[in-house]
Scaffold this motif. Structure first.
Motif, short mmCIF file in Angstrom:
data_model
loop_
_atom_site.label_atom_id
_atom_site.label_comp_id
_atom_site.label_asym_id
_atom_site.label_seq_id
_atom_site.Cartn_x
_atom_site.Cartn_y
_atom_site.Cartn_z
N GLU A 223 4.83 9.50 -4.21
CA GLU A 223 5.22 9.84 -5.62
C GLU A 223 6.12 8.77 -5.94
N ALA A 224 6.35 8.22 -7.42
CA ALA A 224 7.22 7.36 -7.60
C ALA A 224 8.83 7.49 -7.12
N GLY A 225 9.16 6.58 -6.27
CA GLY A 225 10.49 6.65 -5.47
C GLY A 225 10.49 6.75 -4.02
N ASP A 226 9.07 7.02 -3.86
CA ASP A 226 8.89 7.04 -2.23
C ASP A 226 8.29 6.04 -1.56
N LEU A 227 8.70 6.00 -0.17
CA LEU A 227 8.32 4.69 0.59
C LEU A 227 7.34 4.93 1.64
N LEU A 228 6.20 4.26 1.86
CA LEU A 228 5.50 4.45 2.89
C LEU A 228 5.27 2.99 3.89
N TYR A 229 5.66 3.10 5.16
CA TYR A 229 5.72 2.02 5.93
C TYR A 229 4.50 2.14 6.88
N PHE A 230 3.70 1.01 7.22
CA PHE A 230 2.70 1.15 8.45
C PHE A 230 2.77 -0.09 9.04
N PRO A 231 2.27 -0.17 10.22
CA PRO A 231 2.35 -1.53 10.86
C PRO A 231 0.87 -2.13 10.74
N ARG A 232 0.81 -3.51 10.90
CA ARG A 232 -0.49 -4.25 10.80
C ARG A 232 -1.37 -3.64 11.80
N GLY A 233 -2.69 -3.52 11.37
CA GLY A 233 -3.59 -2.95 12.13
C GLY A 233 -4.00 -1.55 11.72
N THR A 234 -2.99 -0.89 11.06
CA THR A 234 -3.15 0.48 10.38
C THR A 234 -4.45 0.63 9.41
N ILE A 235 -5.48 1.37 9.64
CA ILE A 235 -6.23 1.48 8.64
C ILE A 235 -5.93 2.28 7.59
N HIS A 236 -6.35 1.89 6.23
CA HIS A 236 -5.45 2.78 5.10
C HIS A 236 -6.59 2.77 3.95
N GLN A 237 -6.45 3.62 3.23
CA GLN A 237 -7.13 3.68 1.82
C GLN A 237 -6.22 4.59 1.15
N ALA A 238 -6.12 4.27 -0.37
CA ALA A 238 -5.50 5.13 -1.64
C ALA A 238 -6.29 5.41 -2.64
#
Lengths: 485, 485, 485, 485
Positions: A223-238
């Motif tokens: 949600e607005a205000g949040d942060l998500l960090y992930f390292p290179r190589g992490t598979i993701h979709q949104a």
């Protein structure tokens, strides 16, 4: 098992500070402060010990401080940019969709006019602004400060997704990613790396097939205000939720900034130096090597083979012993300077640098006026700790800097100032004195004229700040050689 | 102090043997024998212990055996070549002079016709034939056998100098040089290497100024039959005596065949392998490296700097531990195969290989006849020990070979045969069995058809000799499917 | 004998009109009006009859209207640009001097900061700003309007010269030059063309030697407000008077816009078409041509030669008869569109085009709003007469346009819209209707949907103006498919 | 309707003369004689009037003179070449098949060894030898003589087809084709050109689909001794009969030798000359051309348009009037010289040219001997009429020649001798005097030394024959400056 951070009491820093941090005396401290705000309330130590290059981190701040990421960018600013700037499809903006497992790019050719772009958006396409720092001063500021913290190029993309859609296929990237949710909501799924060789990869993946991914290791709404960090190589979709659009900025860093990249620079230089210094390396390989070495002979245990292997080991040690480690790091640093954004200067910085002082055209008198000069008691410092790098190359001293870089990645050639070898200690002194101002006179050089010359040269390239704006030489504006009495 | 060899009793080997060595069963023994003849009466052990890559060696054989170098080449053969072949100035032949300290090249454009070339010679110009192996079968033979001995490319130039003249300025070369005086006399001066960095150099020098050379370390007349060896980097000049022309051949080897060249192949491969196998190398460099590393920080003794240096050392060790030494030597070997001359085949070798046997056109019956086939009991060996090299590249097995090389340096692309991975042991077996013949059946493979296929494939590329010429299948010459009863 | 215009009563047009011309309905009329102002009080007819491509013209207006050229540019604006923009030496700015017959360029590398530039100026160097249209909106406007008048690319340089100096050697250029003196005074000398082949040349000269020039044909002082025109090929030099600096703008046009350039496009196309349509051109040349034709046979009068010459003449006629004259002019026009500046749009033009209307982001409701649509009764016209060109290329219809060109010469690839063949008459109709607005419905096409589609496509590329701003579809801002009742 | 020639009495020329024509004094007469033999008994006049570039011609000679084409090439010679030469697949040899409408190329990589090639043949593949002139002296002779007749490059392929097979799909070529059946029999089908634009085409077709071809216009068996001619653009296919293999040579010419090619050279040169001589062409195009010209305005009938069209026509006439027709033909001739084969020299020709006379190495005396010199009374002629071409290029005189060409197409750069402008008449005189010998003294030059120099220069490049071999200067072989008394 999710890496989730649930702050009990909310961020201890006021949210506006992130996008409106006050000017700080020391650019590296300012940089550290900014990054602390970004991952607030997680502490730096914990972040680097537990998460960095290791595992994802989700920081939910929306309940207590939904406005926490405000100020960096907004959809309204995107609309403004599309109207004011010559935004080109494919170069600056991508129009994409991902539906029923099919990823498509819909970019036309040429300039992206706002109404046409919004037509695409209305029909369910996602928009990706590729280099927001070129058009948004705040994003530029954000990235240029963060790059001082990370010591590497920091980039960003902006993603706008219509309600109920997804713009990209699952994939992994070659950068450390910080997702700052700016508007609306988006559901993120992260997946475990599939193989060891995909851990911390140097290259991004192709679009992946959902069927190959297994269960997500994280599946949460940002949600607005949040942060998500992930390292290179992490598979993701949104994907954006049905009831809301989503706008976020992805801040990226550490692309090709690994030990591999360091050794890629070190090894050829180490070999060259060993070649010059150790005549053993210039000697011929043994006459009989073809019969004893090579995969076909790898099981042989002949004395010749043993001798050759010993020799290789001995030479390896020689190569490593003389390896120019610092020079290789300087090459990394030089690359960083070339790739990095120019600093954002405040008005007060401008008035204490080449931008604000010095000769100007006097329209009334139709002549040049306001001449200034560096004096022995002028107090100076370098303009940013991370804006320049002293590099020795082929017996020459270059001060590489990013002040003339464009806001487009590698938009200009590497820029540098040539420094006479004897003046190098002065530049070193300036670098090590940062953030304090020093007087020109205090430079570790013999000759006062050389001190003034070197400071003038750096000042005229915009590399130095003076403590106070330089005063024009004569109040009456005369610039000839005869001083007033 | 001269390095001079004065044989008391003269060469123990008959001189003609050098240029007319008998065919030998084992190409590497033949190669060794030939080189022994060339440096006769100096022994191999002594040569490599005292002189090779160390210091010049002059072997004077002219008194006892003035004919010792006869047979390799002659001025008459040069005249013949100029008449029969399309010799091009600059490509195949240089016309040069060195007079009063001035070195000039007089090459016209286009084909070198004999009378025009001799006009230049008459007016005092030296002639250099650049690739005599292309036109002289004996020189080709000489070099192709020697390359098996040295395990590297062996080249040659022919120099013809009119009486009382000099064709070249003092200089040094990037190759080990063997000067075989063929006709007349020439005065040679050798000079000490000027600096350590010019010892065993990778690149030849410019023309040098006589004033810079100091006293010669050798100043002697080379007569027909003599040999002069000197290592790369040795400065030299030579002039024909007033009373005689001079003809010599310079045999050269070990150009870019040093440990440096090996490590140039090894290091990037070692880094790539370490990258794939050690995730540590894929991790990012530390955030703070710019402030602690680089020439500007080389005097710092911060804990961060120490930690980084330790990390570099640890990673270095990892890179070296996994370094693919044999693969790098195979790349050297592959380069050698590409650069090398094709072998000179004898008539009997031709009759036991693809050149002499197999299907041919029967003009009388207007059809193809004399079909042959490799059988399980066929006895085979590789055609030369140094003619092929088994190399693993990206999970493929290539047998590189020089059989289709031209007699011009790198005149063709690298040639290779693709081998199925499971057949690699058969090729290894063939290589290690050399010089003995083995039966096809004895190959270390499961399937007899695979054995025949792999041998047929190599045979059809000219890589194999059979012990006896293969017999045509049917005496009546029929080649259809119905066998005679 | 000078070409001098001495207006007795001064310009009849108010001077400010030149740089602040009101918006006009018809861009070609506006263009004509602007050029009339520039050469005021000389009339167009006289200018093109007596001077254009023929001889120089000096118009002295300084006495009556010294302010006549004001508004285009000033030294103060240059100072401002140097402070605000990333001006690069050599790319955007040249620092030059010409002293004692020696022409020098003093450009450093990198960005030109104002104080450093003024230092050069103070030491006697001239400054040349190479593309003022990139930084000055007024110069952009001036050039973009003039290019419509001339039908070719119009460029400009700004020259600032310190008192008592000269920045350039005598030379001639490859463009028609209009010198507008903006500030101070400069003495100009023009010289006669030396040879016939230097008349109206395609390429500029090297720096010339003063000794080779003879007496000037014009030697006069240009004052602020004056204009000097001279044709390409006119040798010239100019120096600022001792008591004043000089600032002028040189407006240039007709570079490579000659009949030669036209035929260079025409002839290969004419040959290709003749090849396709006339089988005679595909037949072989006669067997005996080598013996009858060629310079060596040019004096022969054999029947074969005569027949061949006749044949050549006949084929020439065939080539010319089918020559695609209009297509070649279209290629010239296409080149012009690529080279030209984008038009300067007024605010009212923006509000009637893609720039001002259409979908936008509504920050309050977080959705897209204000959808507009082209309707059959929408009234439209093309945005400028000279902004687009319809070209047939390989059976495709392209509408080339300059709307997305950058303000840097050839900064972008040629831009075009693909038009279906059947829609070409609609575009022709639009072009020929200019400057009048026409209704979408009146287009000469069968299908109303095709009419709307083609107009929408052109409108969305910014090529069209509507008579009134398009109205958003629904006042309530709804954009979904269900219309309100 | 077939174009068929049925000689009633058979060829009037002895068959062997075609491949073993005696040396003739005049190379152009020899060339004509050879071509007469090839199309025997059809006469030259009839051939060029009825068939050349018009329609196919089949000449059946097999009944009376089945041996008529013997001597040019044979399958046995192909076998020999495969054994002796380094024949490379794809470069020198293609292995092809055409079965069930599918055309395949089976070329492996690398050298083509005879037994492997014959394996392919046995399995039904056709063989195409791409440049037989490189390996067969007779084919070289055939083509090098024919190229003098046609005045253009003449090439050849050899086709060997196993019984009952076809190697190529139906297609048409871009050359005039002469099929000489050498061994066996082959059934040929020719088809009418499909469209006007495929008549005499500049480019060969793709493989065609049999279904698209319609009925053949010729469907006949070619037997050894026969000839089939057809123009470029003629669709054809051929298959060997079941009971016999087929061997033929296809001699080809007139590739890119059409009027189009001539005008491609002429038009840019004509434009350039007109530009230099006619200032009208350097003037700018009219200001208003964009509004009056171009496809969009092609229906306008404005006075401006008419004036522009008139101007174009006038300038066209000017361009054509000055068109350098002879220079363009010289460029065609220069191209021919570059593409052509070097002449085949007889032993007697060699002894009267640079190949046989002049200085040589005397092995006994270890010195150069037999110096010769061109004298005023030496009688010389050029070596072949078609071997050289005098071309004026940028005020320089080049004598282009093919003597150093290789037997591979365009294997070397264009070769030429630079001639001083004042010596050009001497070369013209030599060319026009051919085939007669002339004395050096008779050249139309003032200076005897210049005459000797120019003849010596041409002689030393191999361009001249002397009537008698040049005599060595002194019988005693002395070459020094002191003449014997």
């Amino acid at each position: 098992e999710e890496q989730l951070e649930e702050p009990e009491e909310g961020p201890s820093t006021k949210p506006e500070s992130a996008s409106r941090l006050p000017y700080m005396f020391d650019s590296s401290k300012e940089a550290k402060k900014l990054f602390e705000c970004i991952i607030n309330p997680v502490k730096l130590d914990r972040f680097f010990a537990e998460f960095w290059e290791r595992k994802p981190l989700l920081i939910q701040r929306y309940k207590l401080t939904p406005y926490y990421n405000d100020g960096w960018f907004s959809t309204a600013e995107l609309d403004h940019i599309l109207r004011q700037e010559n935004i080109q499809y494919s170069v600056n903006l991508d129009v994409t969709s991902y539906e029923n497992g099919k990823r498509e790019t819909h970019n036309p050719i040429g300039r992206a006019y706002a109404p046409v772009v919004w037509d695409y958006y209305q029909s369910g396409c996602s928009l990706r602004l590729l280099n927001p720092q070129t058009y948004s001063r705040r994003v530029w500021k954000l990235l240029s400060v963060l790059q001082e913290y990370f010591g590497c190029c920091v980039g960003a993309n902006i993603y706008l997704t219509p309600p109920g859609t997804q713009g990209f296929a699952p994939h992994y990237d070659d950068i450390e990613a910080f997702i700052l949710q700016l508007e609306g909501r988006k559901n993120w799924k992260l997946y475990a790396t599939r193989t060891g060789s995909e851990k911390l990869p140097r290259f991004s993946s192709e679009n992946l097939n959902e069927a190959d991914l297994g269960e997500p290791i994280l599946n949460r709404v940002l949600e607005a205000g949040d942060l998500l960090y992930f390292p290179r190589g992490t598979i993701h979709q949104a994907s954006a939720l049905e009831d809301s659009h989503s706008l976020h900025i992805t801040v990226s860093c550490y692309q090709k900034n690994s030990w591999f990249d360091f050794f890629e620079k070190l090894l050829p230089r180490a070999l060259q130096i060993a070649y010059e210094e150790d005549v053993e390396l210039r000697k011929g390989v043994p006459l009989n090597y073809l019969q004893n070495m090579g995969v076909v002979n790898s099981d042989k245990e002949t004395p010749e083979r043993k001798m050759i292997l010993n020799k290789v080991e001995k030479l390896m040690t020689s190569i490593f012993k003389n390896a120019p480690i610092d020079a290789a790091f300087d090459q990394m640093g030089r690359g960083f300077i070339h790739d990095s954004l120019p600093p954002v200067l405040s008005e007060s910085e401008k008035s204490c640098s080449i931008h604000g002082t010095g000769e100007r055209w006097d329209s009334k008198r139709n002549q040049v006026t306001s001449m200034v000069e560096i004096e022995p008691d002028s107090m100076v410092k370098i303009i940013r700790q991370g804006a320049l790098r002293l590099v020795l190359e082929e017996d020459q001293v270059h001060v590489y800097h990013n002040l003339e870089n464009s806001r487009i990645y590698q938009g200009v050639e590497p820029q540098f100032v040539d420094i006479p070898l004897e003046a190098a200690p002065a530049v070193e002194f300036l670098i090590h004195s940062y953030p304090e101002y020093i007087s020109v006179d205090s430079l570790p050089l013999e000759d006062i004229q050389l001190k003034i010359d070197i400071i003038t040269a750096l000042y005229e390239k915009g590399l130095l700040l003076t403590q106070e704006p330089l005063e024009p030489l004569y109040e009456d504006g005369s610039v000839d050689d005869e001083k007033p009495e």
